[in-house]
Design an enzyme around this catalytic site. Structure first.
Site, PDB file in Angstrom:
ATOM      1  CB  CYS A 117      41.192  65.860  74.143  1.00  0.00           C
ATOM      2  SG  CYS A 117      41.401  64.664  72.802  1.00  0.00           S
ATOM      3  CD  GLU A 154      33.475  66.462  75.763  1.00  0.00           C
ATOM      4  OE1 GLU A 154      34.659  66.845  75.691  1.00  0.00           O
ATOM      5  OE2 GLU A 154      33.102  65.335  75.392  1.00  0.00           O
TER       6      GLU A 154
END
Length: 148
Positions: free
Chosen positions: A27, A18
């Protein structure tokens, strides 16, 4: 059944996949995110900038439903498989995981068949992402780390 928890190896895999971002960003799936992949929900009060400790706390909170689910559905998994699946389900969501061939193969006891499914989950918005290719390879390797 008590809730199992993701081990330090699993947490490290999620953190490395991540990447820590202390400020808000979108994202690849175009969701407002912060920390280690925490999707900011409508009305959620999250500061504009967070510390790594705050990001880890958010990650642990986000992992809780995944850990509860995996503990209930797959209570006897080796820790390495639990960790790999926690990372996977944390990333794709429990709903997508439950509908996956990976899930159905694992439920049927086909560990190797399940392991072969990680590589199918490397796209966001129809595009193959190198970060997901790397993550799925790491999840598969962790999943199989006690399978000899």
């Amino acid at each position: 059944m008590p809730r199992r928890q993701t081990s330090p190896a699993g947490l490290a895999l999620i953190e490395s996949s991540e990447s820590f971002k202390p400020t808000r960003y979108y994202c690849p799936a175009n969701k407002l995110t912060i920390g280690f992949g925490h999707v900011i929900r409508a009305g959620e009060s999250i500061p504009e900038r967070i510390t790594i400790e705050q990001a880890r706390a958010l990650m642990r909170d986000d992992l809780a439903p995944v850990e509860i689910y995996l503990s209930a559905v797959f209570p006897d998994l080796p820790q390495c498989q639990f960790d790999a699946l926690a990372s996977f389900a944390f990333n794709v969501g429990i709903g997508a995981f439950e509908k996956s061939t990976l899930f159905s193969r694992l439920k049927a006891g086909d560990t190797m068949g399940a392991a072969g499914q990680f590589a199918r989950w490397v796209k966001a918005n129809g595009k193959t992402l190198p970060g997901l290719v790397k993550r799925r390879a790491a999840e598969r390797a962790l999943f199989l780390s006690q399978e000899k």
